[in-house]
Write a protein that holds these residues in place. Structure first.
Motif, PDB file in Angstrom:
ATOM      1  N   LEU A  29       0.840  -1.205   0.000  1.00  0.00           N
ATOM      2  CA  LEU A  29       0.000   0.000   0.000  1.00  0.00           C
ATOM      3  C   LEU A  29       0.875   1.256   0.000  1.00  0.00           C
ATOM      4  O   LEU A  29       0.550   2.249  -0.654  1.00  0.00           O
ATOM      5  CB  LEU A  29      -0.942   0.008   1.208  1.00  0.00           C
ATOM      6  N   VAL A  45       2.061   1.653  -3.594  1.00  0.00           N
ATOM      7  CA  VAL A  45       0.993   2.215  -4.436  1.00  0.00           C
ATOM      8  C   VAL A  45       0.847   3.712  -4.146  1.00  0.00           C
ATOM      9  O   VAL A  45       0.785   4.541  -5.058  1.00  0.00           O
ATOM     10  CB  VAL A  45      -0.351   1.490  -4.192  1.00  0.00           C
ATOM     11  N   ALA A  46       0.823   4.057  -2.866  1.00  0.00           N
ATOM     12  CA  ALA A  46       0.598   5.459  -2.490  1.00  0.00           C
ATOM     13  C   ALA A  46       1.719   6.354  -3.023  1.00  0.00           C
ATOM     14  O   ALA A  46       1.468   7.441  -3.542  1.00  0.00           O
ATOM     15  CB  ALA A  46       0.495   5.590  -0.975  1.00  0.00           C
ATOM     16  N   LEU A  48       0.336   6.929  -6.837  1.00  0.00           N
ATOM     17  CA  LEU A  48      -0.419   8.153  -6.560  1.00  0.00           C
ATOM     18  C   LEU A  48       0.483   9.368  -6.365  1.00  0.00           C
ATOM     19  O   LEU A  48       0.004  10.493  -6.397  1.00  0.00           O
ATOM     20  CB  LEU A  48      -1.292   7.952  -5.314  1.00  0.00           C
ATOM     21  N   LEU A  70       2.112  10.249  -3.633  1.00  0.00           N
ATOM     22  CA  LEU A  70       2.052  10.852  -2.299  1.00  0.00           C
ATOM     23  C   LEU A  70       3.451  10.908  -1.696  1.00  0.00           C
ATOM     24  O   LEU A  70       4.297  10.073  -2.000  1.00  0.00           O
ATOM     25  CB  LEU A  70       1.104  10.044  -1.414  1.00  0.00           C
ATOM     26  N   PRO A  71       3.705  11.911  -0.839  1.00  0.00           N
ATOM     27  CA  PRO A  71       5.066  12.070  -0.300  1.00  0.00           C
ATOM     28  C   PRO A  71       5.436  10.934   0.649  1.00  0.00           C
ATOM     29  O   PRO A  71       4.566  10.396   1.323  1.00  0.00           O
ATOM     30  CB  PRO A  71       4.996  13.396   0.472  1.00  0.00           C
ATOM     31  N   GLU A 113       7.012   9.016   3.972  1.00  0.00           N
ATOM     32  CA  GLU A 113       7.174   9.351   5.393  1.00  0.00           C
ATOM     33  C   GLU A 113       8.602   9.874   5.578  1.00  0.00           C
ATOM     34  O   GLU A 113       9.518   9.411   4.899  1.00  0.00           O
ATOM     35  CB  GLU A 113       7.019   8.081   6.247  1.00  0.00           C
ATOM     36  N   LEU A 134     -10.713  10.525  -5.788  1.00  0.00           N
ATOM     37  CA  LEU A 134      -9.364  10.106  -5.392  1.00  0.00           C
ATOM     38  C   LEU A 134      -8.328  11.130  -5.860  1.00  0.00           C
ATOM     39  O   LEU A 134      -7.455  11.539  -5.094  1.00  0.00           O
ATOM     40  CB  LEU A 134      -9.044   8.717  -5.954  1.00  0.00           C
ATOM     41  N   VAL A 185      -5.879  13.142  -3.376  1.00  0.00           N
ATOM     42  CA  VAL A 185      -4.426  13.040  -3.466  1.00  0.00           C
ATOM     43  C   VAL A 185      -3.826  14.440  -3.652  1.00  0.00           C
ATOM     44  O   VAL A 185      -2.870  14.819  -2.972  1.00  0.00           O
ATOM     45  CB  VAL A 185      -4.012  12.114  -4.631  1.00  0.00           C
ATOM     46  N   GLY A 213      -0.599  14.119   3.379  1.00  0.00           N
ATOM     47  CA  GLY A 213      -0.555  12.933   2.528  1.00  0.00           C
ATOM     48  C   GLY A 213       0.667  12.067   2.755  1.00  0.00           C
ATOM     49  O   GLY A 213       0.778  10.994   2.167  1.00  0.00           O
ATOM     50  N   GLN A 232       1.125   7.684   6.895  1.00  0.00           N
ATOM     51  CA  GLN A 232       0.761   6.361   6.395  1.00  0.00           C
ATOM     52  C   GLN A 232      -0.735   6.074   6.594  1.00  0.00           C
ATOM     53  O   GLN A 232      -1.371   5.434   5.752  1.00  0.00           O
ATOM     54  CB  GLN A 232       1.592   5.307   7.117  1.00  0.00           C
ATOM     55  N   LYS A 244      -2.251   7.629   3.642  1.00  0.00           N
ATOM     56  CA  LYS A 244      -1.799   7.034   2.375  1.00  0.00           C
ATOM     57  C   LYS A 244      -2.452   5.687   2.119  1.00  0.00           C
ATOM     58  O   LYS A 244      -2.848   5.370   0.998  1.00  0.00           O
ATOM     59  CB  LYS A 244      -0.280   6.822   2.416  1.00  0.00           C
ATOM     60  N   HIS A 245      -2.544   4.893   3.172  1.00  0.00           N
ATOM     61  CA  HIS A 245      -3.128   3.563   2.983  1.00  0.00           C
ATOM     62  C   HIS A 245      -4.581   3.656   2.555  1.00  0.00           C
ATOM     63  O   HIS A 245      -5.053   2.855   1.743  1.00  0.00           O
ATOM     64  CB  HIS A 245      -2.995   2.752   4.274  1.00  0.00           C
ATOM     65  N   MET A 256      -5.903   6.063   0.788  1.00  0.00           N
ATOM     66  CA  MET A 256      -5.945   6.465  -0.629  1.00  0.00           C
ATOM     67  C   MET A 256      -5.475   5.324  -1.540  1.00  0.00           C
ATOM     68  O   MET A 256      -6.032   5.120  -2.625  1.00  0.00           O
ATOM     69  CB  MET A 256      -5.113   7.730  -0.836  1.00  0.00           C
ATOM     70  N   ALA A 257      -4.472   4.573  -1.091  1.00  0.00           N
ATOM     71  CA  ALA A 257      -4.005   3.429  -1.892  1.00  0.00           C
ATOM     72  C   ALA A 257      -5.116   2.390  -2.008  1.00  0.00           C
ATOM     73  O   ALA A 257      -5.325   1.800  -3.072  1.00  0.00           O
ATOM     74  CB  ALA A 257      -2.760   2.811  -1.260  1.00  0.00           C
ATOM     75  N   GLN A 258      -5.854   2.187  -0.916  1.00  0.00           N
ATOM     76  CA  GLN A 258      -6.960   1.228  -0.948  1.00  0.00           C
ATOM     77  C   GLN A 258      -8.033   1.689  -1.938  1.00  0.00           C
ATOM     78  O   GLN A 258      -8.583   0.886  -2.695  1.00  0.00           O
ATOM     79  CB  GLN A 258      -7.552   1.079   0.464  1.00  0.00           C
ATOM     80  N   TRP A 273      -7.484   3.443  -4.545  1.00  0.00           N
ATOM     81  CA  TRP A 273      -6.942   3.199  -5.888  1.00  0.00           C
ATOM     82  C   TRP A 273      -7.166   1.741  -6.296  1.00  0.00           C
ATOM     83  O   TRP A 273      -7.540   1.450  -7.440  1.00  0.00           O
ATOM     84  CB  TRP A 273      -5.456   3.558  -5.936  1.00  0.00           C
ATOM     85  N   LEU A 274      -6.973   0.831  -5.348  1.00  0.00           N
ATOM     86  CA  LEU A 274      -7.232  -0.581  -5.640  1.00  0.00           C
ATOM     87  C   LEU A 274      -8.696  -0.784  -6.015  1.00  0.00           C
ATOM     88  O   LEU A 274      -9.023  -1.521  -6.950  1.00  0.00           O
ATOM     89  CB  LEU A 274      -6.942  -1.458  -4.420  1.00  0.00           C
TER      90      LEU A 274
END
Lengths: 393, 368
Positions: free
Chosen positions: A366, A369-370, A374, A376-377, A379, B242, B246, B260, B263, B266-267, B269-271, B273-274
Motif C-alpha cells: 500500500l 501504491v501510495a 499516486l 504521495l510524499p 514518510e 481520489l 491526493v 498525505g 501512512q 496514504k493507505h 488512498m491506496a486502498q 486506488w485498488l
C-alpha cells in the motif's frame, strides 16, 4: 528479426530431430535449450534467439501439441523467475554459460537467500556478512523463508560487505553453493503444520569472487532485477469465473443447502462480486500487457487476492460448521508444490494468512501504491544516510 | 464451478480504444470549460441546475446523444462503450445533464420499438440528434428486473424537469406523452445535480409506441443499459474523488508535513486506488457486454452495479473525510460528489438488489 513462422520451423526441426516419444526428458530439454527455444527472448547461445518475449507462446503451443515434456516451471520458479534474469543481466559470460542451461532444464534447483529474521519488510537492513579472503568471500549469517533450500543446488544471496556504508550501499550479490559444508538447512514449520520453507544458517561459507553478480556494494540495485522479475513472473493466464478460492466456497454453498444462513449468504455474495471483479481486473491487466501497455495495476492484484483469499476461506470454515471445527492433518510435511486452493478449508484459511505477508506485506505494498502510483510524499526517514552499523536493531 | 448454473463467458474487451480516448478528451474539455465545480455550485439552488446550452453542445455538437443509435435511425452508430466514456466524464464533473436518463435509458428503451413503430423511430431520431429529451417515467431507484408497470403518480423521476417527452409504461403498452400534457411536481433531491419530480400522465394520454409484452421487454432493456452504464458514471466520480484527495493531501500541511505523507492517510488512498482498478474493470466489462449483446450482460451489469456503487460512495466519503474541515463546506465540491454517489447507490437498483440478481443467475440461492 525472428518471427512466428521461423519459430515454428525451428520448433518442428527440434521435434523431428528429438522425437519426444523416444527421447529422454532431460536430453530433450537440453536440445530445446541448445536450439534457442527455451526462452526465445534470451540471447543466442543461452537458450534463446533474441526474439520478442511474446513469441514464446508460439513455441510452447507447438511443443504442447506434440506432447513434448516441459521443464515443470512450477518446481523451478525461483530459478526461472528470479535467478535467471539476474544472472543474465549481471553475470559474466562464464557465469551465464555455467548456470543458465542446467537452471532452465531443471537439473539444478535454485533458491533465494534474501530475507533474514531481522530483515523482512526492511530487507536492506540485512546483517549476513560477507568478508573478502583472497579470491573468495566468507559468509556468515542466517536467512529465513527460503523455499526449496533443501533441494537447491545454488542460491542467489545478498550479504553485507560494507557495514560502514548506509544500508542500501553496503550490500553485494552472490551465487552461493548450497552444497558448501557451511550451509545448514532446517525446515521452518508454519501455522498450517507443514514446512514449505526453511531457515538457512551460513557459517564460514566460501564463495569465489567469480560468483559475484554486479559490483561490490551494488547488490541492492542488482536485487531490484530479481524483485522486479518476481512481479512479472506472477500471473499471465486467464482465470475462469469462479476459478479461484471462491469456486470452493460456492460449490460448498450449492451442494450443502443445510449449511446456509442469511448472514452468510450476504457475505458470500459480497465476496463473489469482489472475486469476479478481481478476476476481471486480472483479465484487464492481461489485455494491457498483450497490447504492450502495462499499467501499475499489477501491484493491485496481489493485494486484492490476498484479502480475498483470506476472507473467502474464513467464510468457508464458518459455513462448514461442525466440519469447520476439524482439520485435515497436522503432520509436519514438506510439500513440493504449494496449491493455495488445495486441501481443506481450514488449510486454505491458515495458508492464506501468508498471502498478505509473503512477497511484500500488504502494508508495504500500500505504501508503494501510495508513493509510486499516486505520488504521495514519503514518510520522513532517518535510516537512509546512516552507516548500517549505527542503525537500531 | 458448475457449468450448468454459471452462464458461459464471452471474451470481453476491457481496454479503451483510441476513438474512446478522443471522445473522452472532447467531453472533458467541454465540461471543464463550461461546467466546472463553481458553475455547477452556482446553479444547483436555482430553478434549473442544467447549464444553458450545454446539452446541445454535448448531445448534438459532439453527437453524444446518438451513440447507442444506428446511423440509419439517425444516430452515431457507436455503442455502449463510447456512451460509457461520456458517463465517466459526466461522473467526474458531477454534471447536471439528462444523459443517463435520455441518451441511455430512454434511447435504449426505444431501440426495439423503433423497428416496429414509426412514431417510436421518429422519437428515437429526435433523441439521437439531441433535439428532444425523453425520460422514462419510473422512479430513479427502479432495477432492471423490478416489478412493472408502476402505478401513477410516479415519484422520484430523474430529470423530469428537463424532459420534452415521457415514456410511460402502462398495462397496455409503452406510450410517449409530451411533457406539456403531464403534471411534473418538483421534489427536493438529496443530489441537487439530478433533479427529481413526481410525474402524472393521464390515462390514455400520448401515443402508443409498443404493445404490452414488447413494452415490458423494452423498458427492461433500457433499465439494464442504464444500470450497466451507471457503473461508468460511478467510476468517473470515484476517480475524481481520489485525484482531488491526493492533490489536496499533498499540498495541505499539518505537523510540518504534507498530510498525505502520513501512512494512515496514504493507505486509505491506496486502498481507494485498488477499488478503482476493480471498478474500471467492472465498468468496462459491463459496457462491453452491453455493446456486444452478450448473453452474460445481465450478470455482468449486476456485478458492475454491486461493485461500483459501493466504490463511488466510499471514494466520496473518503474525499470528504480526508479533506478535513474544507470537505464539510458548501463551497468545496466534495459534497456534490458525495450526494451524487449516495443517490447513485440507490439508482437503478441497490447493490443488495443486484446481488439478489447475481444469486439467482449463478445459482447461489438463499436459505430456504
Amino acid at each position: 528479426m525472428t518471427d512466428a513462422a521461423e519459430l515454428r520451423v525451428r520448433t518442428r526441426k527440434l521435434l523431428d530431430e528429438h522425437p519426444p516419444a523416444t527421447t529422454d526428458r532431460t536430453d530433450f530439454l537440453r536440445a530445446r535449450f541448445d536450439a534457442g527455444l527455451a526462452w526465445v527472448h534470451y540471447p543466442v547461445g543461452l537458450g534463446g534467439l533474441d526474439a520478442p518475449r511474446a513469441l514464446q507462446t508460439v513455441v510452447d503451443a507447438e511443443l504442447a501439441a506434440a506432447g513434448a515434456p516441459d521443464n515443470d516451471p512450477r518446481k523451478i520458479g525461483i530459478g526461472l523467475g528470479m535467478a535467471a534474469p539476474t544472472v543474465l543481466a549481471h553475470g559474466s559470460d562464464e557465469v551465464k554459460e555455467r548456470f543458465l542451461r542446467p537452471l532452465w532444464v531443471g537439473e539444478e534447483v535454485w533458491c533465494q537467500l534474501f530475507s533474514e529474521p531481522g530483515a523482512g519488510s526492511d530487507l536492506a537492513a540485512l546483517a549476513t556478512r560477507a568478508v573478502r579472503d583472497g579470491d573468495d568471500w566468507v559468509v556468515d549469517g542466517q536467512k529465513v523463508w527460503t523455499s526449496s533450500a533443501h533441494t537447491a543446488r545454488w542460491a542467489i544471496l545478498i550479504a553485507r560487505t560494507d557495514p560502514d556504508a548506509p544500508k542500501h550501499r553496503g550490500i553485494t550479490y552472490f551465487v552461493c553453493d548450497m552444497t558448501d559444508p557451511g550451509v545448514e538447512v532446517r525446515p521452518l514449520r508454519q501455522i498450517t503444520g507443514e514446512a514449505e520453507f526453511n531457515e538457512v544458517f551460513l557459517t564460514g561459507v566460501r564463495i569465489p569472487d567469480a560468483h559475484r553478480l554486479g559490483e561490490v556494494g551494488d547488490g541492492w540495485r542488482v536485487a531490484q532485477t530479481t524483485l522486479m522479475n518476481e512481479r512479472v513472473s506472477i500471473g499471465g493466464a486467464r482465470i475462469p469465473r469462479e476459478g479461484g478460492m471462491i469456486g470452493k466456497a460456492a460449490t460448498t454453498w450449492r451442494e450443502r443447502p443445510g449449511l446456509r444462513t442469511h448472514a452468510l449468504h450476504r457475505r458470500l455474495l459480497d465476496l463473489w462480486v469482489d472475486a469476479e471483479v478481481a478476476r476481471l481486473s486480472g483479465e484487464r491487466l492481461r489485455q494491457q500487457l498483450v497490447a504492450g501497455r502495462p499499467g501499475p495495476e499489477g501491484s493491485a492484484m496481489k493485494l486484492a487476492f490476498a484479502g480475498l483469499n483470506q476472507a473467502i476461506s474464513g467464510l468457508e470454515v464458518e459455513l462448514l460448521g461442525d466440519e469447520g471445527l476439524l482439520y485435515g492433518e497436522w503432520e509436519m510435511r514438506r510439500p513440493e508444490l504449494v496449491d493455495f486452493t488445495g486441501r481443506d478449508a481450514g488449510y486454505r484459511y491458515l495458508r492464506s494468512k501468508g498471502n498478505s505477508i509473503e512477497g511484500g506485506t500488504s502494508e508495504v505494498l500500500l505504501n508503494i501504491v501510495a508513493e509510486r502510483v499516486l505520488g504521495l510524499p514519503p514518510e520522513p526517514r532517518n535510516d537512509k544516510d546512516v552507516a548500517w552499523k549505527d542503525l537500531a536493531r | 464451478m458448475t457449468e450448468t448454473t454459471a452462464p458461459a463467458e464471452q471474451p470481453l474487451d476491457l481496454l479503451y480504444s483510441e476513438t474512446e480516448d478522443d471522445l473522452r478528451a472532447a467531453v472533458r474539455a467541454l465540461l471543464t470549460d463550461r461546467a466546472g465545480p463553481q458553475a455547477v455550485l452556482g446553479r444547483i439552488e436555482t430553478d434549473s441546475p442544467y447549464v444553458p446550452g450545454l446539452w446541445k453542445s454535448l448531445a448534438a455538437d459532439i453527437g453524444a446523444a446518438g451513440l447507442l443509435v444506428p446511423e440509419k435511425l439517425g444516430g452515431q452508430g457507436a455503442s455502449h462503450r463510447e456512451a460509457a466514456v461520456v458517463l465517466e466524464e459526466l461522473g467526474r464533473a458531477v454534471t447536471p445533464l439528462p444523459y443517463l436518463t435520455s441518451a441511455v435509458v430512454a434511447t435504449e428503451t426505444l431501440l426495439a420499438p423503433a423497428a416496429e413503430s414509426d412514431a417510436a423511430a421518429a422519437l428515437l431520431a429526435e433523441l439521437a440528434g439531441g433535439r428532444t429529451v425523453a425520460v422514462l417515467a419510473v422512479p430513479l431507484s427502479t432495477a432492471p428486473d423490478a416489478e412493472l408497470p408502476l402505478a401513477e403518480p410516479v415519484a422520484a423521476v430523474a430529470d423530469a424537469t428537463a424532459a420534452d417527452v415521457f415514456l410511460v409504461l402502462r398495462a397496455d403498452g409503452l406510450y410517449a406523452v409530451p411533457a406539456d400534457e403531464a403534471t411534473v411536481e418538483r421534489q427536493v433531491p438529496l443530489d441537487l445535480t439530478r433533479p427529481l419530480a413526481v410525474v402524472t400522465t393521464g390515462a390514455g394520454s400520448g401515443t402508443r409506441l409498443a404493445g404490452p409484452d414488447a413494452a415490458r421487454a423494452a423498458v427492461r432493456r433500457g433499465l439494464l443499459a442504464g444500470a450497466g452504464l451507471l457503473a461508468s458514471e460511478q467510476l468517473g466520480l470515484a476517480e475524481w474523488c481520489l485525484e482531488e484527495t491526493v492533490r489536496y493531501t499533498r499540498e495541505r500541511h499539518q505537523f510540518n508535513r504534507p498530510v498525505g505523507s502520513f501512512q494512515a492517510l496514504k493507505h486509505r488512498m491506496a486502498q481507494l486506488w485498488l477499488d478503482l482498478v476493480g471498478a474500471r474493470a467492472a465498468a468496462r466489462a459491463a459496457a462491453d457486454a452491453l455493446a456486444t449483446g452478450s448473453a452474460d450482460a445481465p450478470l455482468i451489469v449486476a456485478v458492475a452495479q454491486a461493485y461500483c456503487s459501493k466504490v463511488a460512495v466510499r471514494a466520496a466519503e473518503e474525499c470528504v473525510q480526508l479533506h478535513g474541515g474544507i470537505g464539510m463546506t458548501w463551497e468545496h465540491p466534495a459534497h456534490l460528489a458525495l450526494k451524487r454517489a449516495k443517490s447513485d447507490q440507490i439508482a437503478l437498483g441497490s447493490a443488495g438488489r443486484h446481488q439478489d440478481t447475481i444469486a439467482a443467475l449463478v445459482g447461489l440461492e438463499p436459505p430456504s
